[in-house]
Write a protein that holds these residues in place. Structure first.
Motif, mmCIF file in Angstrom:
data_model
loop_
_atom_site.group_PDB
_atom_site.id
_atom_site.type_symbol
_atom_site.label_atom_id
_atom_site.label_comp_id
_atom_site.label_asym_id
_atom_site.label_seq_id
_atom_site.Cartn_x
_atom_site.Cartn_y
_atom_site.Cartn_z
ATOM 1 N N LEU A 113 40.416 40.936 28.157
ATOM 2 C CA LEU A 113 40.224 39.537 27.784
ATOM 3 C C LEU A 113 38.786 39.208 27.399
ATOM 4 C CD1 LEU A 113 42.267 37.520 30.445
ATOM 5 C CD2 LEU A 113 42.827 37.881 28.046
ATOM 6 N N TYR A 114 38.685 38.445 26.320
ATOM 7 C CA TYR A 114 37.399 37.932 25.864
ATOM 8 C C TYR A 114 37.540 36.454 25.503
ATOM 9 C CZ TYR A 114 35.592 42.654 25.794
ATOM 10 O OH TYR A 114 35.187 43.908 26.180
ATOM 11 N N ILE A 115 38.342 35.718 26.273
ATOM 12 C CA ILE A 115 38.446 34.270 26.034
ATOM 13 C C ILE A 115 38.132 33.522 27.330
ATOM 14 C CG2 ILE A 115 40.068 34.425 24.102
ATOM 15 C CD1 ILE A 115 42.280 33.555 26.039
ATOM 16 N N ASN A 116 37.541 32.373 27.146
ATOM 17 C CA ASN A 116 37.137 31.501 28.241
ATOM 18 C C ASN A 116 38.331 31.156 29.131
ATOM 19 O OD1 ASN A 116 36.633 28.816 29.494
ATOM 20 N ND2 ASN A 116 34.698 28.991 28.395
ATOM 21 N N PRO A 117 38.145 31.093 30.449
ATOM 22 C CA PRO A 117 39.248 30.742 31.347
ATOM 23 C C PRO A 117 39.932 29.411 31.005
ATOM 24 C CG PRO A 117 37.357 31.471 32.616
ATOM 25 C CD PRO A 117 36.921 31.393 31.183
ATOM 26 N N LYS A 118 39.191 28.464 30.446
ATOM 27 C CA LYS A 118 39.774 27.168 30.084
ATOM 28 C C LYS A 118 40.802 27.310 28.965
ATOM 29 C CE LYS A 118 35.740 24.538 31.496
ATOM 30 N NZ LYS A 118 34.582 23.770 31.062
ATOM 31 N N ARG A 119 40.651 28.332 28.136
ATOM 32 C CA ARG A 119 41.575 28.542 27.011
ATOM 33 C C ARG A 119 42.728 29.471 27.381
ATOM 34 N NH1 ARG A 119 39.860 30.025 21.868
ATOM 35 N NH2 ARG A 119 41.723 28.904 21.280
ATOM 36 N N GLN A 120 42.633 30.156 28.511
ATOM 37 C CA GLN A 120 43.631 31.146 28.881
ATOM 38 C C GLN A 120 45.019 30.587 29.194
ATOM 39 O OE1 GLN A 120 42.027 33.690 31.967
ATOM 40 N NE2 GLN A 120 40.182 34.083 30.764
ATOM 41 N N PRO A 121 45.152 29.408 29.848
ATOM 42 C CA PRO A 121 46.496 28.962 30.233
ATOM 43 C C PRO A 121 47.525 28.940 29.107
ATOM 44 C CG PRO A 121 44.880 27.645 31.381
ATOM 45 C CD PRO A 121 44.117 28.513 30.396
ATOM 46 N N GLU A 122 47.116 28.604 27.898
ATOM 47 C CA GLU A 122 48.078 28.569 26.791
ATOM 48 C C GLU A 122 48.604 29.961 26.442
ATOM 49 O OE1 GLU A 122 46.350 27.893 22.636
ATOM 50 O OE2 GLU A 122 44.652 27.326 23.931
ATOM 51 N N TYR A 123 47.931 31.006 26.936
ATOM 52 C CA TYR A 123 48.336 32.380 26.636
ATOM 53 C C TYR A 123 48.937 33.117 27.834
ATOM 54 C CZ TYR A 123 45.536 31.594 22.465
ATOM 55 O OH TYR A 123 45.023 31.085 21.285
ATOM 56 N N TYR A 124 49.011 32.471 28.998
ATOM 57 C CA TYR A 124 49.549 33.139 30.195
ATOM 58 C C TYR A 124 50.883 33.822 29.906
ATOM 59 C CZ TYR A 124 46.283 30.712 33.432
ATOM 60 O OH TYR A 124 45.185 30.248 34.117
ATOM 61 N N ASN A 125 51.843 33.067 29.408
ATOM 62 C CA ASN A 125 53.179 33.633 29.182
ATOM 63 C C ASN A 125 53.161 34.736 28.137
ATOM 64 O OD1 ASN A 125 54.463 32.060 31.105
ATOM 65 N ND2 ASN A 125 54.876 30.413 29.663
ATOM 66 N N HIS A 126 52.362 34.575 27.104
ATOM 67 C CA HIS A 126 52.266 35.611 26.070
ATOM 68 C C HIS A 126 51.770 36.922 26.675
ATOM 69 C CE1 HIS A 126 53.060 33.007 22.629
ATOM 70 N NE2 HIS A 126 52.216 32.138 23.129
ATOM 71 N N LEU A 159 49.600 35.164 39.080
ATOM 72 C CA LEU A 159 50.705 35.178 38.113
ATOM 73 C C LEU A 159 50.903 36.583 37.558
ATOM 74 C CD1 LEU A 159 49.883 31.892 36.153
ATOM 75 C CD2 LEU A 159 51.562 32.195 37.981
ATOM 76 N N LEU A 160 49.800 37.256 37.288
ATOM 77 C CA LEU A 160 49.871 38.626 36.792
ATOM 78 C C LEU A 160 50.406 39.564 37.880
ATOM 79 C CD1 LEU A 160 46.467 38.646 34.906
ATOM 80 C CD2 LEU A 160 48.731 38.822 33.840
ATOM 81 N N GLU A 161 49.864 39.426 39.078
ATOM 82 C CA GLU A 161 50.273 40.302 40.181
ATOM 83 C C GLU A 161 51.755 40.137 40.519
ATOM 84 O OE1 GLU A 161 47.206 39.096 42.884
ATOM 85 O OE2 GLU A 161 45.837 40.676 42.178
#
Length: 119
Positions: free
Chosen positions: A61-74, A97-99
């Motif tokens: 990952l190279y995206i800010n944690p604030k932007r990550q939620p929209e990609y969790y499911n992906h 969520l990953l674990e």
């Protein structure tokens, strides 16, 4: 092989995601990339859509944690073996969520892992 998805890839040569693509390729690691803009880095096409990725071992990952939620499911749906949270991307809300999906969480720097042969 540890096919790796560089998530948050940049076309700018000074960005760590860009450097990571180059180092992954130079280490003969199959590499794919996702970013906001299409392009190519070191022979790797940067896609701006997530629907074409398969058989991913590692997401770095190279995206800010604030932007990550929209990609969790992906990211979870990719079913990678692990997700590497590079410096500045750490996200304790995402880890469980990953674990729960049996995806290993690694808080590390991809560039350091490669340089020290721990990748």
């Amino acid at each position: 092989m540890k096919k790796t998805l560089v998530f948050g890839a940049s076309l700018k040569s000074g960005r760590y995601s860009n450097i990571a693509i180059k180092r992954l390729v130079d280490n003969d690691i199959p590499t794919v990339a996702f970013g906001l803009r299409k392009g190519e880095v070191h022979g790797v096409h940067i896609a701006d859509r997530l629907d074409s990725f398969q058989d991913i071992h590692t997401v770095t990952l190279y995206i800010n944690p604030k932007r990550q939620p929209e990609y969790y499911n992906h990211i979870i749906n990719l079913q990678p073996n692990r997700v590497i949270f590079n410096p500045g991307t750490e996200n304790p809300q995402f880890y469980p969520l990953l674990e729960e999906s049996n995806i290993q969480v690694e808080v590390a720097c991809t560039l350091v892992l490669l340089a020290t042969h721990q990748y």
